[in-house]
Design a protein around this motif. Structure first.
Motif, mmCIF file in Angstrom:
data_model
loop_
_atom_site.group_PDB
_atom_site.id
_atom_site.type_symbol
_atom_site.label_atom_id
_atom_site.label_comp_id
_atom_site.label_asym_id
_atom_site.label_seq_id
_atom_site.Cartn_x
_atom_site.Cartn_y
_atom_site.Cartn_z
ATOM 1 N N GLN A 8 0.697 -1.290 -0.029
ATOM 2 C CA GLN A 8 0.034 0.096 0.026
ATOM 3 C C GLN A 8 0.891 1.287 0.119
ATOM 4 O O GLN A 8 0.492 2.164 -0.653
ATOM 5 N N ALA A 9 2.001 1.161 0.755
ATOM 6 C CA ALA A 9 2.917 2.260 0.778
ATOM 7 C C ALA A 9 3.545 2.620 -0.791
ATOM 8 O O ALA A 9 3.786 3.904 -0.738
ATOM 9 N N GLY A 10 3.368 1.967 -1.723
ATOM 10 C CA GLY A 10 3.635 2.185 -3.026
ATOM 11 C C GLY A 10 2.694 2.935 -3.727
ATOM 12 O O GLY A 10 2.954 3.082 -4.938
ATOM 13 N N GLY A 11 1.671 2.817 -3.068
ATOM 14 C CA GLY A 11 0.453 3.916 -3.632
ATOM 15 C C GLY A 11 -0.536 3.038 -4.248
ATOM 16 O O GLY A 11 -1.418 3.563 -5.048
ATOM 17 N N ALA A 12 -0.599 1.756 -4.117
ATOM 18 C CA ALA A 12 -1.651 1.023 -4.742
ATOM 19 C C ALA A 12 -2.551 0.056 -3.840
ATOM 20 O O ALA A 12 -1.770 -0.266 -2.781
ATOM 21 N N ARG A 13 -3.359 -0.394 -4.171
ATOM 22 C CA ARG A 13 -4.158 -1.569 -3.101
ATOM 23 C C ARG A 13 -3.833 -2.964 -3.797
ATOM 24 O O ARG A 13 -4.062 -3.076 -4.890
ATOM 25 N N GLN A 15 -3.563 -6.822 -4.718
ATOM 26 C CA GLN A 15 -4.582 -7.745 -5.055
ATOM 27 C C GLN A 15 -4.255 -9.021 -4.251
ATOM 28 O O GLN A 15 -3.082 -9.346 -4.115
ATOM 29 N N LEU A 16 -5.418 -9.701 -4.125
ATOM 30 C CA LEU A 16 -5.267 -11.049 -3.463
ATOM 31 C C LEU A 16 -4.170 -12.051 -4.291
ATOM 32 O O LEU A 16 -3.390 -12.484 -3.470
ATOM 33 N N SER A 17 -4.612 -12.115 -5.530
ATOM 34 C CA SER A 17 -3.825 -13.007 -6.238
ATOM 35 C C SER A 17 -2.283 -12.367 -6.456
ATOM 36 O O SER A 17 -2.095 -11.079 -6.387
ATOM 37 N N GLY A 18 -1.391 -13.320 -6.038
ATOM 38 C CA GLY A 18 0.227 -12.869 -6.132
ATOM 39 C C GLY A 18 0.588 -12.402 -4.645
ATOM 40 O O GLY A 18 1.681 -12.292 -4.164
ATOM 41 N N LEU A 19 -0.389 -12.287 -3.530
ATOM 42 C CA LEU A 19 -0.046 -11.729 -2.169
ATOM 43 C C LEU A 19 0.746 -12.911 -1.545
ATOM 44 O O LEU A 19 1.750 -12.480 -0.875
ATOM 45 N N LYS A 20 0.422 -14.094 -1.751
ATOM 46 C CA LYS A 20 1.032 -15.080 -1.165
ATOM 47 C C LYS A 20 2.739 -15.124 -1.576
ATOM 48 O O LYS A 20 3.643 -15.568 -0.966
ATOM 49 N N ASN A 21 2.959 -14.975 -2.769
ATOM 50 C CA ASN A 21 4.221 -14.864 -3.461
ATOM 51 C C ASN A 21 4.926 -13.670 -2.606
ATOM 52 O O ASN A 21 6.151 -13.923 -2.393
ATOM 53 N N GLN A 22 4.296 -12.330 -2.601
ATOM 54 C CA GLN A 22 4.897 -11.340 -1.995
ATOM 55 C C GLN A 22 5.344 -11.750 -0.651
ATOM 56 O O GLN A 22 6.207 -11.365 -0.052
ATOM 57 N N LEU A 23 4.409 -12.473 0.248
ATOM 58 C CA LEU A 23 4.630 -12.700 1.542
ATOM 59 C C LEU A 23 5.994 -13.482 1.686
ATOM 60 O O LEU A 23 6.685 -13.508 2.508
ATOM 61 N N ARG A 24 5.967 -14.576 0.773
ATOM 62 C CA ARG A 24 6.937 -15.540 0.961
ATOM 63 C C ARG A 24 8.247 -14.941 0.427
ATOM 64 O O ARG A 24 9.393 -15.355 0.799
ATOM 65 N N LEU A 53 -8.180 -6.405 7.767
ATOM 66 C CA LEU A 53 -8.019 -5.792 6.498
ATOM 67 C C LEU A 53 -9.544 -5.655 5.752
ATOM 68 O O LEU A 53 -10.411 -6.304 6.182
ATOM 69 N N GLU A 54 -9.476 -4.940 4.775
ATOM 70 C CA GLU A 54 -10.793 -4.622 3.901
ATOM 71 C C GLU A 54 -10.429 -5.482 2.686
ATOM 72 O O GLU A 54 -9.231 -5.460 1.990
ATOM 73 N N THR A 61 -9.939 -5.989 -12.530
ATOM 74 C CA THR A 61 -8.825 -6.804 -12.386
ATOM 75 C C THR A 61 -9.375 -8.338 -12.320
ATOM 76 O O THR A 61 -8.732 -9.306 -12.421
ATOM 77 N N GLY A 62 -10.664 -8.311 -11.800
ATOM 78 C CA GLY A 62 -11.276 -9.580 -11.528
ATOM 79 C C GLY A 62 -10.679 -10.470 -10.302
ATOM 80 O O GLY A 62 -10.512 -11.483 -10.324
ATOM 81 N N ASP A 63 -10.421 -9.409 -9.492
ATOM 82 C CA ASP A 63 -9.502 -10.185 -8.147
ATOM 83 C C ASP A 63 -9.892 -9.104 -7.183
ATOM 84 O O ASP A 63 -10.386 -8.210 -7.267
ATOM 85 N N PHE A 64 -9.848 -9.429 -5.882
ATOM 86 C CA PHE A 64 -10.068 -8.862 -4.636
ATOM 87 C C PHE A 64 -8.889 -7.660 -4.754
ATOM 88 O O PHE A 64 -7.772 -8.152 -4.574
ATOM 89 N N ARG A 65 -9.163 -6.634 -4.064
ATOM 90 C CA ARG A 65 -8.320 -5.608 -3.670
ATOM 91 C C ARG A 65 -8.125 -5.485 -2.120
ATOM 92 O O ARG A 65 -9.178 -5.635 -1.745
ATOM 93 N N LEU A 66 -7.028 -5.524 -1.639
ATOM 94 C CA LEU A 66 -6.857 -5.393 -0.051
ATOM 95 C C LEU A 66 -6.448 -4.070 0.571
ATOM 96 O O LEU A 66 -5.886 -3.382 -0.191
#
Length: 69
Positions: A8-13, A15-24, A53-54, A61-66
């Motif tokens: 979020q600090a990067g200015g974007a909300r 997406q759920l997809s890809g979050l697990k990769n970012q977390l890892r 979180l929301e 995008t066809g995905d959830f934004r967090l």
């Protein structure tokens, strides 16, 4: 939550997809199963249920934004 806040600090909300990769990238050994969840989406939905979180569906995008609270 830290990963969502960093994204979020990067200015974007994020997406759920890809979050697990970012977390890892931050926590290489992460597994939602360690916390009793059988899927990553269940793990994230539990965070939403705890009001951490929301999650909003994004038609574009066809995905959830967090968003971290």
């Amino acid at each position: 939550m830290d990963v969502v806040r960093q994204l979020q600090a990067g200015g974007a909300r994020p997406q759920l997809s890809g979050l697990k990769n970012q977390l890892r990238k931050v926590e290489p050994g992460f597994s939602e199963k360690r916390y009793g969840f059988n899927s990553f989406s269940s793990f994230v939905k539990a965070a939403r249920a705890r009001d951490l979180l929301e999650m909003d569906w994004d038609e574009d995008t066809g995905d959830f934004r967090l968003r971290a609270r």
